[in-house]
Write a protein that holds these residues in place. Structure first.
Motif, short mmCIF file in Angstrom:
data_model
loop_
_atom_site.label_atom_id
_atom_site.label_comp_id
_atom_site.label_asym_id
_atom_site.label_seq_id
_atom_site.Cartn_x
_atom_site.Cartn_y
_atom_site.Cartn_z
N UNK A 77 -8.75 -9.56 -8.05
CA UNK A 77 -9.20 -8.54 -7.10
C UNK A 77 -8.05 -8.20 -6.16
N UNK A 78 -8.17 -7.04 -5.53
CA UNK A 78 -7.15 -6.60 -4.59
C UNK A 78 -7.33 -5.13 -4.27
N UNK A 79 -6.53 -4.66 -3.35
CA UNK A 79 -6.63 -3.26 -2.93
C UNK A 79 -6.03 -2.34 -3.99
N UNK A 80 -6.22 -1.05 -3.78
CA UNK A 80 -5.70 -0.05 -4.70
C UNK A 80 -4.19 -0.22 -4.86
N UNK A 81 -3.72 -0.13 -6.11
CA UNK A 81 -2.30 -0.20 -6.46
C UNK A 81 -1.65 -1.53 -6.05
N UNK A 82 -2.42 -2.61 -6.04
CA UNK A 82 -1.87 -3.92 -5.67
C UNK A 82 -1.38 -4.70 -6.89
N UNK A 83 -1.61 -4.18 -8.11
CA UNK A 83 -1.12 -4.84 -9.30
C UNK A 83 -2.17 -5.55 -10.13
N UNK A 84 -3.44 -5.26 -9.89
CA UNK A 84 -4.52 -5.92 -10.65
C UNK A 84 -4.40 -5.64 -12.14
N UNK A 85 -4.26 -4.38 -12.51
CA UNK A 85 -4.17 -4.01 -13.92
C UNK A 85 -2.89 -4.56 -14.53
N UNK A 86 -1.80 -4.52 -13.80
CA UNK A 86 -0.53 -5.06 -14.29
C UNK A 86 -0.67 -6.54 -14.60
N UNK A 87 -1.31 -7.29 -13.69
CA UNK A 87 -1.51 -8.72 -13.92
C UNK A 87 -2.44 -8.97 -15.10
N UNK A 88 -3.54 -8.23 -15.18
CA UNK A 88 -4.46 -8.41 -16.30
C UNK A 88 -3.77 -8.12 -17.64
N UNK A 89 -2.99 -7.06 -17.69
CA UNK A 89 -2.26 -6.75 -18.93
C UNK A 89 -1.32 -7.88 -19.30
N UNK A 90 -0.67 -8.48 -18.31
CA UNK A 90 0.29 -9.55 -18.59
C UNK A 90 -0.39 -10.83 -19.04
N UNK A 91 -1.49 -11.20 -18.40
CA UNK A 91 -2.12 -12.49 -18.73
C UNK A 91 -2.94 -12.44 -20.01
#
Length: 196
Positions: free
Chosen positions: A122-136
């Motif tokens: 979880x996190x605010x808009x554009x904080x990297x949630x999708x980037x982290x999910x894609x990586x893990x």
């Protein structure tokens, strides 16, 4: 990363290095902007109307777009934001190298996923949630069955046994089409016996 239009006037581009930049593209009138937004929404097959003035969708290149139409819900009139995603998502190694997360946290996430535990990102808009999910998702065993549920298509999972499901807006019509919400997708996903 972002292209945004806040109403009649210039577009703005958010650049990773140069930050917010005013573009040379300008909508001179609200009428011109409204016409553009209408054409754009029809092209992505999610037309905005006065009844449904807000649309979230994906563009053909995978970028995410949010459109708000008219002055009823936006004082400055129609506006839109386009978020561009990289063709190849960042790896966990790149996230560690850029100091987005520590190697200890990456190892913890790896162990958590390998043991089949649940995670919340979880996190605010554009904080990297999708980037982290894609990586893990690379930590999920390659033979695993993955089901993702999204409002707007953003995740890029590198597995062949991946079911990608999206919600669908809409009310009952004379053709019988109805909306499909996240809860309905979740029930279906649990019946598909995913590993992740």
């Amino acid at each position: 990363e972002h292209i945004s239009c806040s109403g009649a006037g210039p577009l703005f581009v958010e650049h990773k290095i140069f930050k917010a930049c005013k573009a040379s593209v300008v909508f001179d009138t609200t009428r011109e902007l409204d016409d553009f937004v209408l054409r754009l929404s029809e092209r992505i097959k999610k037309p905005v109307t006065f009844r449904r003035p807000i649309v979230d969708a994906s563009l053909p290149d995978g970028s995410r777009i949010n459109i708000v139409f008219g002055t009823d819900v936006s004082k400055r009139g129609s506006n839109f934001t386009i978020r561009k995603f990289a063709d190849i998502p960042m790896s966990i190694v790149e996230l560690i190298s850029s100091h987005s997360l520590s190697s200890q946290l990456a190892a913890y996430l790896w162990l958590t996923i390998q043991d089949g535990m649940n995670l919340f990102v979880s996190g605010e808009t554009a904080s990297g949630k999708t980037t982290l999910l894609n990586a893990i998702t690379a930590f999920i065993p390659s033979a695993g069955k993955i089901v993702t549920l999204e409002d707007t298509s953003e995740l890029q999972v590198p597995h062949s046994n991946w079911i990608r499901e999206l919600t669908r807006e809409g009310a009952a019509t004379d053709t019988g089409s109805v909306g499909v919400g996240m809860f309905e997708l979740l029930k279906a996903a649990l019946r598909q016996r995913p590993n992740a």
